[in-house]
Motif scaffolding. Sequence first.
Motif, short mmCIF file in Angstrom:
data_model
loop_
_atom_site.label_atom_id
_atom_site.label_comp_id
_atom_site.label_asym_id
_atom_site.label_seq_id
_atom_site.Cartn_x
_atom_site.Cartn_y
_atom_site.Cartn_z
N SER A 214 0.80 -1.23 0.00
CA SER A 214 0.00 0.00 0.00
C SER A 214 0.83 1.28 0.00
O SER A 214 0.44 2.27 -0.60
CB SER A 214 -0.92 0.01 1.21
N HIS A 215 1.98 1.27 0.68
CA HIS A 215 2.72 2.52 0.83
C HIS A 215 3.79 2.73 -0.22
O HIS A 215 4.51 3.75 -0.19
CB HIS A 215 3.30 2.63 2.24
N PHE A 216 3.90 1.80 -1.17
CA PHE A 216 4.89 1.98 -2.23
C PHE A 216 4.18 2.32 -3.53
O PHE A 216 3.89 1.47 -4.35
CB PHE A 216 5.81 0.75 -2.33
N ILE A 217 3.85 3.61 -3.66
CA ILE A 217 3.15 4.13 -4.83
C ILE A 217 3.94 5.33 -5.33
O ILE A 217 4.34 6.18 -4.53
CB ILE A 217 1.72 4.60 -4.48
N TYR A 218 4.19 5.38 -6.64
CA TYR A 218 5.05 6.44 -7.21
C TYR A 218 4.22 7.63 -7.71
O TYR A 218 3.01 7.52 -7.87
CB TYR A 218 5.91 5.85 -8.33
N SER A 298 11.67 7.24 3.00
CA SER A 298 13.00 7.17 2.38
C SER A 298 13.16 5.90 1.55
O SER A 298 13.82 5.92 0.51
CB SER A 298 14.12 7.39 3.39
N MET A 299 12.53 4.80 1.97
CA MET A 299 12.58 3.59 1.13
C MET A 299 11.89 3.86 -0.21
O MET A 299 12.39 3.48 -1.26
CB MET A 299 11.88 2.41 1.83
N LEU A 300 10.75 4.55 -0.13
CA LEU A 300 10.01 4.85 -1.37
C LEU A 300 10.87 5.68 -2.32
O LEU A 300 10.91 5.43 -3.53
CB LEU A 300 8.69 5.57 -1.05
N GLU A 302 14.12 5.74 -2.54
CA GLU A 302 15.17 4.90 -3.09
C GLU A 302 14.60 3.95 -4.16
O GLU A 302 15.19 3.77 -5.22
CB GLU A 302 15.85 4.12 -1.96
N TYR A 303 13.42 3.39 -3.88
CA TYR A 303 12.79 2.51 -4.88
C TYR A 303 12.50 3.30 -6.16
O TYR A 303 12.63 2.78 -7.27
CB TYR A 303 11.48 1.92 -4.36
N ALA A 304 12.10 4.56 -6.00
CA ALA A 304 11.77 5.37 -7.18
C ALA A 304 13.01 5.55 -8.06
O ALA A 304 12.93 5.48 -9.29
CB ALA A 304 11.20 6.72 -6.74
N ARG A 305 14.18 5.79 -7.43
CA ARG A 305 15.42 5.94 -8.20
C ARG A 305 15.76 4.63 -8.93
O ARG A 305 16.14 4.62 -10.09
CB ARG A 305 16.58 6.33 -7.28
N ARG A 306 15.59 3.52 -8.23
CA ARG A 306 15.92 2.23 -8.83
C ARG A 306 14.94 1.89 -9.96
O ARG A 306 15.32 1.31 -10.97
CB ARG A 306 15.83 1.13 -7.76
#
Length: 404
Positions: A214-218, A298-300, A302-306
């Motif tokens: 749920s919390h990993f949305i770009y 902050s994880m989100l 970093e995931y966005a960059r990856r």
Amino acid sequence: MQPATQPVTQLSDRVERISLSPTGAVLVAAERLQARGIDVVNFGVGEPDFPTPDHIKQAAVRALEQNLTKYTPTPGIGPLREAVCQWHRREFGSAYELPESVITVGGKQALFNALCALVNPGEEVILPAPYWVSYPDMIRYVGAEPRVVHTDPADGFRLHARQVEQHIGPKTRMLLLNSPNNPTGAVIPDEEFAPLLELCRARNLWLVTDECYSHFIYGGRKPFSVAGLPGAKSHVIVAGSLSKTYAMTGWRLGFALGPKPVIDAMTKLQSQSTSNSTSISQYAALAAVTGPMDSVRSMLGEYARRRAAVLESLAAIPGASCTAPEGAFYVFPHVAETPRLRSLRERNQPADTAHIAVDLLEEARVATVAGEAFGAPGYLRISYATSLDRIQEGIRRMGTFLSA
Ligand SMILES: Cc1ncc(COP(=O)(O)O)c(C=O)c1O
């Protein structure tokens, strides 16, 4: 003397209907190579590569020091159940109270117990594809059948209520949704949830929403839950997990929210199987859901960059195509038209992605999961929960392999 013959192992029909999770199989194969000192780029793992945030670990240490190491009530400690309801209310605008919550051994147990509590043998569960690997086997384990709804890659694998409606039959009991989705990263548009809920209410179906990502949305979009919509509570079961949101996969901590009779049935089942989720994990979870969300943000980031890096590198592989994921930490490229697979087909050699994933690991030392496991042959799932360097190295190896 004749050697004693090995007795045939008679297993139950229930357990014969299911198989070992295929994502686990990739991990085992990759680990075997790594144990021999071979450098494998592991895109197979579906878990954050970040450590659990410190304040959560410290809460577990305190629980240990205070000897909070005994059984807890089966549905979880009261303060955690209360806090999970408040967290869900704060994040998504839902309105659950403590008796409508149960703490589970990961999101997986919430899903499994919801299916056991609500679906009978011979019934059907509507399952959008590509789907998470465990759903079809969980459905079959309870004696039901998945009714698969294929989503369109050209439409970003999004699910629409009209597609679901066409698959509802007299035996349909449940609609199982996962947004953001594993493996595609697709996110159901917020405005599509109201008609989906309306459909479930009108046709008396349970709507189970797996909110693991749920919390990993770009793109700055706010996390969304159908459980926050008016009139949702009577037909919705939330399966939640702290595994990905707080980088807590090993702590085995999830929860379910839903109508009290369903939660009571799930608790009854849990009381006769696992009992409570680990006491120490529950105190850690309490710190997670009542504490700051900085680590999640902050994880989100970093995931966005990856995600950007993986999409850019994949775009350079001839014949590979990929929908940009809107959430989670997976990309799901279509590789059936890459030179290698085309040439294998022309030579009548196995070119299905189940074979390709094995060859990719053995030849190029890149672990992925074949699309077949998710009901979508022709695709490979890449988890980008790994460092930028490894992402670049892995996609470079994939590019060479697929272009050969
Ligand atoms: C879509 C989805 N749902 C549920 C889970 C289960 O997570 P856990 O049992 O660790 O909470 C996973 C784990 O990979 C997942 O990808």
